[in-house]
Design an enzyme around this catalytic site. Structure first.
Site, PDB file in Angstrom:
ATOM      1  N   ASN A   1     -13.792  10.255 -24.348  1.00 18.99           N
ATOM      2  CA  ASN A   1     -13.195  11.572 -24.542  1.00 18.99           C
ATOM      3  C   ASN A   1     -11.744  11.625 -24.045  1.00 18.99           C
ATOM      4  O   ASN A   1     -10.876  12.162 -24.730  1.00 18.99           O
ATOM      5  CB  ASN A   1     -14.031  12.646 -23.840  1.00 18.99           C
ATOM      6  CG  ASN A   1     -15.437  12.737 -24.426  1.00 18.99           C
ATOM      7  OD1 ASN A   1     -15.724  12.102 -25.436  1.00 18.99           O
ATOM      8  ND2 ASN A   1     -16.304  13.508 -23.782  1.00 18.99           N
TER       9      ASN A   1
ATOM     10  N   THR B   1      21.422  36.091 -54.949  1.00 19.97           N
ATOM     11  CA  THR B   1      20.410  36.905 -54.276  1.00 19.97           C
ATOM     12  C   THR B   1      19.544  37.432 -55.407  1.00 19.97           C
ATOM     13  O   THR B   1      20.055  37.684 -56.505  1.00 19.97           O
ATOM     14  CB  THR B   1      21.021  38.087 -53.489  1.00 19.97           C
ATOM     15  OG1 THR B   1      21.694  38.955 -54.400  1.00 19.97           O
ATOM     16  CG2 THR B   1      22.002  37.624 -52.419  1.00 19.97           C
ATOM     17  N   HIS B   2      18.271  37.558 -55.169  1.00 18.57           N
ATOM     18  CA  HIS B   2      17.323  37.970 -56.224  1.00 18.57           C
ATOM     19  C   HIS B   2      17.395  37.016 -57.411  1.00 18.57           C
ATOM     20  O   HIS B   2      17.103  37.399 -58.536  1.00 18.57           O
ATOM     21  CB  HIS B   2      17.603  39.401 -56.710  1.00 18.57           C
ATOM     22  CG  HIS B   2      17.799  40.396 -55.611  1.00 18.57           C
ATOM     23  ND1 HIS B   2      16.767  41.151 -55.080  1.00 18.57           N
ATOM     24  CD2 HIS B   2      18.908  40.734 -54.897  1.00 18.57           C
ATOM     25  CE1 HIS B   2      17.245  41.932 -54.111  1.00 18.57           C
ATOM     26  NE2 HIS B   2      18.538  41.680 -53.985  1.00 18.57           N
TER      27      HIS B   2
ATOM     28  N   SER C   1       8.344  11.745 -70.349  1.00 18.62           N
ATOM     29  CA  SER C   1       7.101  12.255 -70.915  1.00 18.62           C
ATOM     30  C   SER C   1       6.560  11.222 -71.882  1.00 18.62           C
ATOM     31  O   SER C   1       7.323  10.525 -72.550  1.00 18.62           O
ATOM     32  CB  SER C   1       7.373  13.577 -71.648  1.00 18.62           C
ATOM     33  OG  SER C   1       6.365  13.803 -72.624  1.00 18.62           O
TER      34      SER C   1
ATOM     35  N   LYS D   1      12.441  14.074 -72.843  1.00 19.32           N
ATOM     36  CA  LYS D   1      12.192  14.599 -71.503  1.00 19.32           C
ATOM     37  C   LYS D   1      12.631  13.681 -70.373  1.00 19.32           C
ATOM     38  O   LYS D   1      12.486  12.472 -70.436  1.00 19.32           O
ATOM     39  CB  LYS D   1      10.688  14.887 -71.319  1.00 19.32           C
ATOM     40  CG  LYS D   1      10.178  16.120 -72.056  1.00 19.32           C
ATOM     41  CD  LYS D   1      10.800  17.433 -71.580  1.00 19.32           C
ATOM     42  CE  LYS D   1      10.240  17.900 -70.270  1.00 19.32           C
ATOM     43  NZ  LYS D   1       8.850  18.349 -70.386  1.00 19.32           N
TER      44      LYS D   1
ATOM     45  N   GLU E   1       8.926  18.210 -57.743  1.00 16.61           N
ATOM     46  CA  GLU E   1       7.692  18.970 -58.018  1.00 16.61           C
ATOM     47  C   GLU E   1       6.588  18.535 -57.057  1.00 16.61           C
ATOM     48  O   GLU E   1       5.820  19.356 -56.552  1.00 16.61           O
ATOM     49  CB  GLU E   1       7.228  18.743 -59.453  1.00 16.61           C
ATOM     50  CG  GLU E   1       8.170  19.322 -60.497  1.00 16.61           C
ATOM     51  CD  GLU E   1       7.788  18.855 -61.887  1.00 16.61           C
ATOM     52  OE1 GLU E   1       6.919  19.486 -62.498  1.00 16.61           O
ATOM     53  OE2 GLU E   1       8.343  17.842 -62.350  1.00 16.61           O
TER      54      GLU E   1
ATOM     55  N   LYS F   1      -8.121  13.853 -36.728  1.00 20.62           N
ATOM     56  CA  LYS F   1      -7.254  12.733 -37.111  1.00 20.62           C
ATOM     57  C   LYS F   1      -6.890  12.683 -38.585  1.00 20.62           C
ATOM     58  O   LYS F   1      -5.729  12.446 -38.939  1.00 20.62           O
ATOM     59  CB  LYS F   1      -7.904  11.414 -36.685  1.00 20.62           C
ATOM     60  CG  LYS F   1      -7.842  11.211 -35.191  1.00 20.62           C
ATOM     61  CD  LYS F   1      -8.758  10.105 -34.743  1.00 20.62           C
ATOM     62  CE  LYS F   1      -9.411  10.414 -33.421  1.00 20.62           C
ATOM     63  NZ  LYS F   1     -10.269  11.639 -33.420  1.00 20.62           N
TER      64      LYS F   1
HETATM   65  N1  ARG Z   1     -14.400   8.861 -32.227  1.00 27.57           N
HETATM   66  C1  ARG Z   1     -14.365   9.911 -31.267  1.00 27.57           C
HETATM   67  C2  ARG Z   1     -13.251  10.919 -31.611  1.00 27.57           C
HETATM   68  O1  ARG Z   1     -12.445  10.612 -32.436  1.00 27.57           O
HETATM   69  C3  ARG Z   1     -14.148   9.342 -29.915  1.00 27.57           C
HETATM   70  C4  ARG Z   1     -14.726  10.152 -28.830  1.00 27.57           C
HETATM   71  C5  ARG Z   1     -16.198   9.997 -28.831  1.00 27.57           C
HETATM   72  N2  ARG Z   1     -16.774  10.657 -27.714  1.00 27.57           N
HETATM   73  C6  ARG Z   1     -18.081  10.926 -27.683  1.00 27.57           C
HETATM   74  N3  ARG Z   1     -18.508  11.559 -26.660  1.00 27.57           N
HETATM   75  N4  ARG Z   1     -18.874  10.574 -28.655  1.00 27.57           N
HETATM   76  O2  ARG Z   1     -13.179  12.022 -31.108  1.00 27.57           O
END
Ligand code: ARG
Length: 456
Positions: free
Chosen positions: A109, A154-155, A276, A282, A289, A324
């Protein structure tokens, strides 16, 4: 192998692995994971928490793993649960029992919180360099177009004369603020969570400051519950990237418009345009975009993380593993957008003639024409009326104030003379807006200089 084959057996259904494993995306943090572990191991040794010899073996082993991954001789095993599992298992495989001491006084953690912070700090540096390059490109092109008059809108209606340089430097200011925001976010990112343990710290005499110092962190977290569950810095980065993408999207939208035949203010280089498959004539501004479109993605990433974090009880919850992919996606998108917009801008050809025509046809010098009459002694309200009628006369005949012959001017008022053309010349009109921050060439040159100074 499972790191947690304790009470739970670790012999799991493959569908558990499918939802639980994160190595598919967190393997991207291998370098941060290893570097963080090296700092942790050194500290464990220094504090006498593990034997010095073991600490040295761990450090050497981790360095070897990093070198081998980077050399391509060690492949990350994608069947592992996550990158932390892979690194620890490989270490133990290579150096034996000493490897089993690495995780002393640490939990995944606080480990994963550390890894993300290190990863994001590196990415902030990379994105900052890209943003700076885009600002540099804006300055380079602006420098060439200090005198290129165009209508300011503007606008989306032609309003008053500005220059292309002035328009470009508006975006440079936005990007400078984005760069500031990234730097500010980095401050809150470089706070060391390691030592928070799973949630309640640890009984070992850790030297957290020493770890922070080794990793270039400015300080340590002051509450272990917050240490493992804080993702503010990640949400902040996503918010900062969202704002930056909003700027890139506004820039892109204008370039899209300008590429149209209705505007024809710019032609993108062939190497940064597409065609295109059916319409041979084109040439499409796909890049701008897509940047406009990808902005929506980054907003989505921000919303995803905020929604994941909303209502999570303290401290760590597995929900947080979802941080992530949103972060990586937003970073990759911002990276791609900045990387392509800079060379696209540098190779684009702007059309001063078309801009000037648009500016002239917009009667954006009408106020300056009235001011000319005022200088000749006509009360402003009268001058305003005369120029109003003049503009209508020009519109009815499909001409402009610049092109109207003097004889016709004099049908409206005898104060008009040859010098009226100089007074309503668009460059003159722009040149007179010479206050700091204004569009006059001199003022914009100062903005370019100040902007370049900020980049250093
Ligand atoms: N893969 C987990 C994450 O990205 C790592 C932490 C995992 N901790 C646990 N108590 N299972 O958060």
């Amino acid at each position: 192998m499972k790191l947690w084959a304790g009470r739970a057996g670790g012999d799991v259904d493959e569908r558990l692995s499918a939802i639980n494993n994160s190595i598919g995306f967190d393997s991207r943090m291998y370098k941060q994971d290893i570097t963080g572990s090296i700092a942790h191991a050194r500290m464990l040794g220094k504090q006498g928490i593990i034997p010095m010899d073991d600490a040295a073996a761990i450090v050497a082993g981790l360095k070897g793993i990093l070198a081998d991954i980077e050399a391509g001789t060690l492949e990350i095993d994608m069947t592992c649960e996550d990158i932390h599992t892979f690194v620890e298992a490989t270490l133990t495989e290579r150096i034996g029992d000493a490897g089993k001491r690495l995780h002393t006084a640490r939990s995944r953690n606080d480990q994963v919180a550390l890894d993300i912070r290190m990863f994001l700090a590196d990415e902030i540096d990379r994105l900052t360099a890209l943003a700076k390059d885009f600002v540099a490109a804006l300055c380079e092109v602006a420098e060439k177009h200090l005198q290129t008059v165009m209508p300011g809108y503007t606008h989306l209606q032609r309003a008053q004369p500005i220059t292309l340089a002035h328009w470009l430097m508006a975006y440079a200011q936005m990007l400078l603020r984005d760069i500031d925001r990234l730097a500010d976010c980095k401050k809150r990112t470089l706070v060391l969570p390691l030592g928070s343990g799973a949630l309640a710290g640890t009984t070992y005499p850790l030297d957290r400051e020493y770890v922070a110092e080794q990793l270039g962190f400015a300080g340590i977290s002051l509450n272990s519950l917050d240490g493992v569950s804080d993702r503010d810095f990640a949400a902040e980065l996503l918010a900062d990237l969202s704002i930056m993408m909003m700027h890139l999207s506004r820039f892109s939208e204008e370039i899209c418009l300008w590429c149209s035949w209705e505007f024809r203010f710019v032609t993108l280089s062939d190497s940064f345009s597409t065609g295109s498959s059916i319409m041979p004539q084109k040439k499409n501004p796909d890049i701008t975009e897509l940047v406009r479109g990808k902005t929506g993605r980054v907003y989505g990433d921000l919303m995803a993380l905020l929604t994941v974090m909303k209502a999570l009880p303290l401290a760590y919850n597995k929900d947080m593993q979802e941080d992530k992919e949103a972060l990586f996606d937003a970073i990759d998108t911002a990276d791609l957008s900045l990387s392509v917009l800079a060379p696209m801008l540098r190779t684009a050809v702007f059309h001063p003639e078309a801009m000037k025509q648009a500016a002239a046809a917009g009667f954006i010098n009408a106020t300056d024409c009235a001011d000319y009459m005022v200088r000749k002694g006509v009360p402003f309200r009268d001058a305003y009326g005369v120029v109003g009628r003049l503009v209508k006369y020009c519109i009815d005949r499909g001409t402009t104030l610049e092109a109207l012959p003097l004889a016709e001017y004099r049908q409206f008022s005898l104060v008009f003379d040859e010098d009226v053309y100089e007074a309503i010349d668009l460059l003159t009109c722009v040149g007179q807006r010479n206050i700091p921050g204004g569009p006059a060439p001199e003022a914009v040159k100062q903005t370019i200089d100040a902007t370049r100074e900020r980049l250093e």
